[in-house]
Design a protein around this motif. Structure first.
Motif, PDB file in Angstrom:
ATOM      1  N   ASP A  46      40.384  34.334  28.745  1.00 10.66           N
ATOM      2  CA  ASP A  46      39.486  35.281  28.080  1.00 10.66           C
ATOM      3  C   ASP A  46      38.076  35.286  28.651  1.00 10.66           C
ATOM      4  OD1 ASP A  46      40.995  34.308  24.958  1.00 10.66           O
ATOM      5  OD2 ASP A  46      41.545  35.978  26.280  1.00 10.66           O
ATOM      6  N   ARG A  47      37.803  34.415  29.634  1.00  8.10           N
ATOM      7  CA  ARG A  47      36.474  34.430  30.272  1.00  8.10           C
ATOM      8  C   ARG A  47      36.551  34.657  31.777  1.00  8.10           C
ATOM      9  NH1 ARG A  47      33.296  29.966  30.298  1.00  8.10           N
ATOM     10  NH2 ARG A  47      35.082  28.563  30.375  1.00  8.10           N
ATOM     11  N   PHE A  48      37.610  34.165  32.401  1.00  5.60           N
ATOM     12  CA  PHE A  48      37.751  34.259  33.849  1.00  5.60           C
ATOM     13  C   PHE A  48      38.905  35.207  34.186  1.00  5.60           C
ATOM     14  CE2 PHE A  48      36.135  29.647  34.744  1.00  5.60           C
ATOM     15  CZ  PHE A  48      34.938  29.957  34.113  1.00  5.60           C
ATOM     16  N   THR A  49      38.765  35.878  35.329  1.00 12.18           N
ATOM     17  CA  THR A  49      39.823  36.761  35.811  1.00 12.18           C
ATOM     18  C   THR A  49      40.052  36.515  37.296  1.00 12.18           C
ATOM     19  OG1 THR A  49      39.179  38.463  34.208  1.00 12.18           O
ATOM     20  CG2 THR A  49      40.611  39.138  36.033  1.00 12.18           C
ATOM     21  N   VAL A  50      41.285  36.209  37.659  1.00 15.42           N
ATOM     22  CA  VAL A  50      41.647  36.005  39.061  1.00 15.42           C
ATOM     23  C   VAL A  50      42.292  37.295  39.576  1.00 15.42           C
ATOM     24  CG1 VAL A  50      43.901  34.972  38.515  1.00 15.42           C
ATOM     25  CG2 VAL A  50      42.807  34.493  40.725  1.00 15.42           C
ATOM     26  N   SER A  51      41.968  37.636  40.814  1.00 17.28           N
ATOM     27  CA  SER A  51      42.526  38.850  41.405  1.00 17.28           C
ATOM     28  C   SER A  51      42.579  38.693  42.923  1.00 17.28           C
ATOM     29  CB  SER A  51      41.695  40.075  41.033  1.00 17.28           C
ATOM     30  OG  SER A  51      40.371  39.944  41.528  1.00 17.28           O
ATOM     31  N   GLN A  52      43.239  39.643  43.573  1.00 22.69           N
ATOM     32  CA  GLN A  52      43.288  39.634  45.033  1.00 22.69           C
ATOM     33  C   GLN A  52      43.206  41.067  45.526  1.00 22.69           C
ATOM     34  OE1 GLN A  52      46.961  37.703  46.050  1.00 22.69           O
ATOM     35  NE2 GLN A  52      48.229  39.147  44.903  1.00 22.69           N
ATOM     36  N   ASP A  53      42.790  41.234  46.761  1.00 30.57           N
ATOM     37  CA  ASP A  53      42.674  42.589  47.271  1.00 30.57           C
ATOM     38  C   ASP A  53      44.019  43.063  47.797  1.00 30.57           C
ATOM     39  OD1 ASP A  53      41.220  42.141  50.600  1.00 30.57           O
ATOM     40  OD2 ASP A  53      42.997  41.284  49.677  1.00 30.57           O
ATOM     41  N   ASN A  54      44.128  44.352  48.088  1.00 33.90           N
ATOM     42  CA  ASN A  54      45.410  44.921  48.492  1.00 33.90           C
ATOM     43  C   ASN A  54      45.934  44.295  49.776  1.00 33.90           C
ATOM     44  OD1 ASN A  54      45.545  46.629  46.296  1.00 33.90           O
ATOM     45  ND2 ASN A  54      44.521  48.312  47.351  1.00 33.90           N
ATOM     46  N   ALA A  55      45.042  43.950  50.651  1.00 38.40           N
ATOM     47  CA  ALA A  55      45.461  43.314  51.902  1.00 38.40           C
ATOM     48  C   ALA A  55      45.797  41.845  51.701  1.00 38.40           C
ATOM     49  CB  ALA A  55      44.363  43.448  52.947  1.00 38.40           C
ATOM     50  N   LYS A  56      45.475  41.328  50.514  1.00 41.46           N
ATOM     51  CA  LYS A  56      45.775  39.952  50.126  1.00 41.46           C
ATOM     52  C   LYS A  56      45.123  38.945  51.058  1.00 41.46           C
ATOM     53  CE  LYS A  56      49.933  41.368  47.728  1.00 41.46           C
ATOM     54  NZ  LYS A  56      51.391  41.284  47.609  1.00 41.46           N
ATOM     55  N   ARG A  57      43.974  39.317  51.583  1.00 37.63           N
ATOM     56  CA  ARG A  57      43.228  38.368  52.377  1.00 37.63           C
ATOM     57  C   ARG A  57      42.107  37.738  51.571  1.00 37.63           C
ATOM     58  NH1 ARG A  57      40.355  40.231  56.263  1.00 37.63           N
ATOM     59  NH2 ARG A  57      40.374  38.317  57.477  1.00 37.63           N
ATOM     60  N   PHE A  58      41.738  38.389  50.471  1.00 40.26           N
ATOM     61  CA  PHE A  58      40.708  37.862  49.598  1.00 40.26           C
ATOM     62  C   PHE A  58      41.287  37.579  48.223  1.00 40.26           C
ATOM     63  CE2 PHE A  58      36.566  37.903  51.518  1.00 40.26           C
ATOM     64  CZ  PHE A  58      36.667  38.785  52.580  1.00 40.26           C
ATOM     65  N   MET A  59      40.863  36.478  47.674  1.00 33.72           N
ATOM     66  CA  MET A  59      41.141  36.184  46.277  1.00 33.72           C
ATOM     67  C   MET A  59      39.793  36.031  45.580  1.00 33.72           C
ATOM     68  SD  MET A  59      43.210  33.017  44.491  1.00 33.72           S
ATOM     69  CE  MET A  59      42.155  31.789  45.204  1.00 33.72           C
ATOM     70  N   TYR A  60      39.715  36.507  44.362  1.00 36.94           N
ATOM     71  CA  TYR A  60      38.458  36.486  43.637  1.00 36.94           C
ATOM     72  C   TYR A  60      38.630  35.751  42.301  1.00 36.94           C
ATOM     73  CZ  TYR A  60      37.639  40.354  46.855  1.00 36.94           C
ATOM     74  OH  TYR A  60      37.524  41.134  47.987  1.00 36.94           O
ATOM     75  N   LEU A  61      37.536  35.232  41.805  1.00 32.40           N
ATOM     76  CA  LEU A  61      37.494  34.688  40.460  1.00 32.40           C
ATOM     77  C   LEU A  61      36.239  35.220  39.793  1.00 32.40           C
ATOM     78  CD1 LEU A  61      38.921  32.778  38.445  1.00 32.40           C
ATOM     79  CD2 LEU A  61      37.292  31.009  39.159  1.00 32.40           C
ATOM     80  N   GLN A  62      36.428  36.149  38.885  1.00 33.46           N
ATOM     81  CA  GLN A  62      35.329  36.675  38.090  1.00 33.46           C
ATOM     82  C   GLN A  62      35.136  35.766  36.894  1.00 33.46           C
ATOM     83  OE1 GLN A  62      33.237  39.361  38.621  1.00 33.46           O
ATOM     84  NE2 GLN A  62      32.134  38.654  36.805  1.00 33.46           N
ATOM     85  N   MET A  63      33.962  35.190  36.791  1.00 31.64           N
ATOM     86  CA  MET A  63      33.682  34.246  35.717  1.00 31.64           C
ATOM     87  C   MET A  63      32.582  34.820  34.830  1.00 31.64           C
ATOM     88  SD  MET A  63      33.846  30.614  37.759  1.00 31.64           S
ATOM     89  CE  MET A  63      32.334  30.908  38.664  1.00 31.64           C
ATOM     90  N   ASP A  64      32.920  35.077  33.602  1.00 26.99           N
ATOM     91  CA  ASP A  64      31.975  35.607  32.619  1.00 26.99           C
ATOM     92  C   ASP A  64      31.758  34.585  31.500  1.00 26.99           C
ATOM     93  OD1 ASP A  64      33.711  38.699  33.053  1.00 26.99           O
ATOM     94  OD2 ASP A  64      31.798  38.126  33.957  1.00 26.99           O
ATOM     95  N   SER A  65      30.703  34.818  30.746  1.00 25.21           N
ATOM     96  CA  SER A  65      30.393  33.928  29.614  1.00 25.21           C
ATOM     97  C   SER A  65      30.424  32.465  30.038  1.00 25.21           C
ATOM     98  CB  SER A  65      31.394  34.163  28.472  1.00 25.21           C
ATOM     99  OG  SER A  65      31.369  35.501  28.049  1.00 25.21           O
ATOM    100  N   CYS A 122      37.366  34.038  47.966  1.00 26.45           N
ATOM    101  CA  CYS A 122      38.059  33.149  48.891  1.00 26.45           C
ATOM    102  C   CYS A 122      38.672  34.016  49.981  1.00 26.45           C
ATOM    103  CB  CYS A 122      39.143  32.355  48.176  1.00 26.45           C
ATOM    104  SG  CYS A 122      40.205  31.374  49.268  1.00 26.45           S
ATOM    105  N   LEU A 123      38.223  33.796  51.205  1.00 25.33           N
ATOM    106  CA  LEU A 123      38.768  34.520  52.348  1.00 25.33           C
ATOM    107  C   LEU A 123      39.851  33.665  52.994  1.00 25.33           C
ATOM    108  CD1 LEU A 123      38.857  36.747  54.482  1.00 25.33           C
ATOM    109  CD2 LEU A 123      36.933  35.617  55.628  1.00 25.33           C
ATOM    110  N   ALA A 124      41.045  34.190  53.051  1.00 25.49           N
ATOM    111  CA  ALA A 124      42.166  33.456  53.615  1.00 25.49           C
ATOM    112  C   ALA A 124      42.556  34.036  54.966  1.00 25.49           C
ATOM    113  CB  ALA A 124      43.355  33.527  52.672  1.00 25.49           C
ATOM    114  N   SER A 125      42.785  33.169  55.935  1.00 26.31           N
ATOM    115  CA  SER A 125      43.216  33.624  57.254  1.00 26.31           C
ATOM    116  C   SER A 125      44.189  32.616  57.840  1.00 26.31           C
ATOM    117  CB  SER A 125      42.009  33.787  58.184  1.00 26.31           C
ATOM    118  OG  SER A 125      41.340  32.564  58.363  1.00 26.31           O
ATOM    119  N   GLY A 126      44.981  33.084  58.787  1.00 19.73           N
ATOM    120  CA  GLY A 126      45.857  32.187  59.524  1.00 19.73           C
ATOM    121  C   GLY A 126      47.172  31.861  58.855  1.00 19.73           C
TER     122      GLY A 126
END
Length: 130
Positions: free
Chosen positions: A65-84, A22-26
């Protein structure tokens, strides 16, 4: 104007993985909550995972235990890693963001903050086949 753009959806077989972005701007909130939500056909929208400006996270029971949410250092991107991934994970996945507000929790189990004050992306489709 806040803009949220999701990407990374697709079709996978059960047991596979996908990484949503997820790219966040503005927006320039110092204290915020960002989250992933999903909605399957004929079902209500549900929270999946959230992360706040302090880095604290919250997950729906179905995502633990299956998904991991994270963000980058600049906090412009949020990620969702979905496994299994499972067929029941099939849904349109949405990114949302809101400034933290007193009395409204930043939680995957409580969406009031986003429903009342959030900005939303257009969604990205995730399809998991058995």
């Amino acid at each position: 104007r806040v803009q949220l753009v999701e990407s990374g959806g697709g079709s996978v077989q059960a047991g596979g993985s996908l990484r949503l972005s997820c790219l966040a701007s503005g927006y320039s909130y110092d204290y915020y909550c960002m989250g992933w939500f999903r909605q399957a056909p004929g079902k209500e929208r549900e929270g999946v995972a959230v992360i706040d400006s302090y880095g604290s996270t919250s997950y729906a029971d179905s995502a633990k235990d299956r998904f991991t949410v994270s963000q980058d250092n600049a906090k412009r991107f949020m990620y969702l890693q979905m496994d299994s991934l499972k067929p029941e994970d099939t849904a349109m996945y949405y990114c949302a963001a809101a400034a933290l507000r007193y009395g409204l929790p930043c939680s995957a189990q409580a969406s009031d903050l986003f429903t009342r004050f959030g900005d939303w992306g257009q969604g990205t489709q995730v399809t998991v086949s058995s």
